[in-house]
Design an enzyme around this catalytic site. Structure first.
Site, PDB file in Angstrom:
ATOM      1  N   TYR A  99       0.711  -1.065   0.002  1.00 34.18           N
ATOM      2  CA  TYR A  99      -0.036   0.155   0.141  1.00 34.18           C
ATOM      3  C   TYR A  99       0.779   1.251   0.258  1.00 34.18           C
ATOM      4  O   TYR A  99       1.866   1.326   0.705  1.00 34.18           O
ATOM      5  CB  TYR A  99      -0.847  -0.017   1.255  1.00 34.18           C
ATOM      6  CG  TYR A  99      -1.749  -0.999   1.409  1.00 34.18           C
ATOM      7  CD1 TYR A  99      -2.825  -1.396   0.349  1.00 34.18           C
ATOM      8  CD2 TYR A  99      -1.943  -1.735   2.515  1.00 34.18           C
ATOM      9  CE1 TYR A  99      -3.748  -2.315   0.633  1.00 34.18           C
ATOM     10  CE2 TYR A  99      -2.879  -2.877   2.775  1.00 34.18           C
ATOM     11  CZ  TYR A  99      -3.758  -3.143   1.671  1.00 34.18           C
ATOM     12  OH  TYR A  99      -4.635  -3.999   1.940  1.00 34.18           O
ATOM     13  N   ARG A 101      -0.733   4.470   0.946  1.00 34.84           N
ATOM     14  CA  ARG A 101      -2.159   5.359   1.075  1.00 34.84           C
ATOM     15  C   ARG A 101      -1.892   6.078   2.521  1.00 34.84           C
ATOM     16  O   ARG A 101      -3.140   6.953   2.770  1.00 34.84           O
ATOM     17  CB  ARG A 101      -2.951   3.816   1.383  1.00 34.84           C
ATOM     18  CG  ARG A 101      -3.041   3.285   2.574  1.00 34.84           C
ATOM     19  CD  ARG A 101      -3.820   1.855   2.695  1.00 34.84           C
ATOM     20  NE  ARG A 101      -5.126   2.001   2.340  1.00 34.84           N
ATOM     21  CZ  ARG A 101      -5.929   0.771   2.496  1.00 34.84           C
ATOM     22  NH1 ARG A 101      -5.473  -0.202   2.589  1.00 34.84           N
ATOM     23  NH2 ARG A 101      -7.188   1.121   2.033  1.00 34.84           N
ATOM     24  N   ASN A 161     -13.289  -7.954   6.069  1.00 31.97           N
ATOM     25  CA  ASN A 161     -12.091  -7.569   5.369  1.00 31.97           C
ATOM     26  C   ASN A 161     -10.939  -6.992   6.131  1.00 31.97           C
ATOM     27  O   ASN A 161     -10.490  -5.671   6.475  1.00 31.97           O
ATOM     28  CB  ASN A 161     -12.388  -6.254   4.392  1.00 31.97           C
ATOM     29  CG  ASN A 161     -12.708  -6.924   3.107  1.00 31.97           C
ATOM     30  OD1 ASN A 161     -12.353  -8.114   2.662  1.00 31.97           O
ATOM     31  ND2 ASN A 161     -13.094  -6.141   1.963  1.00 31.97           N
ATOM     32  N   ASP A 253     -15.412  -8.761  -2.300  1.00 29.87           N
ATOM     33  CA  ASP A 253     -16.018  -7.525  -2.552  1.00 29.87           C
ATOM     34  C   ASP A 253     -17.275  -7.686  -3.463  1.00 29.87           C
ATOM     35  O   ASP A 253     -18.376  -7.162  -3.534  1.00 29.87           O
ATOM     36  CB  ASP A 253     -15.256  -6.401  -3.116  1.00 29.87           C
ATOM     37  CG  ASP A 253     -14.037  -6.378  -2.348  1.00 29.87           C
ATOM     38  OD1 ASP A 253     -14.121  -6.434  -1.084  1.00 29.87           O
ATOM     39  OD2 ASP A 253     -12.813  -5.944  -2.737  1.00 29.87           O
TER      40      ASP A 253
HETATM   41  O1  KDG Z   1     -10.620  -6.516  -1.576  1.00 32.15           O
HETATM   42  C1  KDG Z   1      -9.895  -6.169  -2.405  1.00 32.15           C
HETATM   43  C2  KDG Z   1      -9.551  -4.779  -1.737  1.00 32.15           C
HETATM   44  O2  KDG Z   1      -8.616  -5.311  -0.709  1.00 32.15           O
HETATM   45  C3  KDG Z   1      -8.333  -4.391  -2.515  1.00 32.15           C
HETATM   46  O3  KDG Z   1      -9.064  -3.643  -3.831  1.00 32.15           O
HETATM   47  C4  KDG Z   1      -7.547  -3.166  -2.069  1.00 32.15           C
HETATM   48  O4  KDG Z   1      -9.134  -2.107  -0.693  1.00 32.15           O
HETATM   49  C5  KDG Z   1      -7.980  -2.630  -0.726  1.00 32.15           C
HETATM   50  C6  KDG Z   1      -7.345  -3.132   0.566  1.00 32.15           C
HETATM   51  O5  KDG Z   1      -7.306  -1.890   1.303  1.00 32.15           O
HETATM   52  O6  KDG Z   1      -6.841  -4.111   0.650  1.00 32.15           O
END
Ligand code: KDG
Length: 308
Positions: A99, A101, A161, A253
């Site tokens: 990432y 971010r 998630n 997702d």
């Molecule tokens: O589920 C897929 C996502 O994990 C990916 O698009 C990236 O949003 C994301 C993350 O924060 O991991």
């Protein structure tokens, strides 16, 4: 009015398309954005709530959501922060994310970002563990959104998630438990739950979720073993569709968005989960989170072929 309003962080995606080469294909990701695009492709009326940078990537996202028919009236543009970015790399154990971010526009969301009455016009608000992990102000924003959704009579959907690079496991467990109690639909994956509870048994995991105070419908995702629907009375297993996956990025997702879309179109939980399983399987046949998201015709075709 909207069937589904999602809240979270979109991330520009750079996806490695050949295992041994440093070549990356630009696409789009961000779990809740993926989910809402998947839902829109199944015919749901959708909106997205986030904050993007005033940069080329923020603009690309606005163009993408507009092209997919996802309402952007609640998207804020931040002049001083960037749109987030992630890389997907593929190895023998599947995909791995890196990432870029921290400090992104979405992570600067606050409850005051929830303008425009978009949530109040929704049947479902969809949020995730990632929406809550990116910063404490984004976490506050999610809980404020949940309150507003419930006050307006909307239902709340939560995907676990879990991303342990974004927050420590103890905080993730505490916050997800709190959110899970508030959710009308909780969508945990067995992998995520194993990290949170230390056990790998689906029945015991569902017990942990119920004992923790989750009162809504729970759909526990078991990957290639399908999923189990727990509606508070019965536990019903639903088999997965077998495919030769190329890239599983965004499959969960796609499952969430497709499930919500089908519930809005009147499906029973079992039918909606069967449909969502097929949509999620199809989404793994191409690279990237958004590009391979199937449309309703493809999913019905696939369900017909399998006689499901
Ligand atoms: O589920 C897929 C996502 O994990 C990916 O698009 C990236 O949003 C994301 C993350 O924060 O991991």
């Amino acid at each position: 009015d909207f069937d589904i309003v999602a809240l979270g962080e979109p991330l520009v995606e750079l996806n490695q398309t050949h295992k041994d080469q440093l070549q990356y294909l630009q696409g789009f990701g961000g779990d809740t954005s993926n989910a809402v695009i998947a839902a829109a492709r199944q015919g749901a009326r959708c909106a997205y709530l986030t904050r993007v940078g005033n940069d080329a990537f923020g603009k690309q996202f606005l163009d993408l959501w507009n092209a997919e028919g996802v309402d952007t009236s609640g998207v804020q543009v931040d002049d001083d922060a960037h749109t987030g970015l992630y890389f997907v790399q593929h190895g023998p154990d599947g995909h791995a994310f890196s990432y870029l971010r921290r400090g992104s526009a979405a992570s600067l969301m606050t409850p005051a970002s929830l303008q425009g009455g978009v949530i109040e016009r929704a049947r479902f608000l969809h949020v995730s563990g990632i929406s809550m992990a990116i910063s404490t102000s984004a976490c506050d924003t999610v809980f404020a959104a949940i309150e507003r959704a419930h006050a307006a009579g909307a239902q709340v959907s939560l995907d676990s998630n879990l991303r342990l690079r974004l927050w420590p496991v103890d905080r993730a467990r505490a916050v997800l438990r709190e959110a899970m109690r508030a959710a009308d639909l909780f969508l945990p994956s067995m992998d995520d739950m194993q990290h949170l509870t230390g056990n790998d048994d689906p029945e015991r995991t569902l017990d942990w979720i119920r004992d923790g105070g989750a009162a809504g419908v729970v759909v526990l995702k078991l990957g290639k073993d399908g999923s189990i629907i727990d509606d508070g009375r019965d536990r019903t297993p639903v088999a997965a569709l077998r495919v030769d996956a190329v890239d599983a990025t965004g499959a969960g997702d796609c499952f969430a968005g497709s499930l919500l879309a089908r519930r809005c179109q009147g499906d029973s939980w079992e039918d909606a989960v069967r449909y969502a399983n097929a949509a999620a399987a199809l989404s793994t046949l191409g690279y990237g989170a958004v590009n391979p998201l199937p449309r309703a015709e493809q999913v019905w075709e696939r369900l017909k072929d399998t006689g499901a």
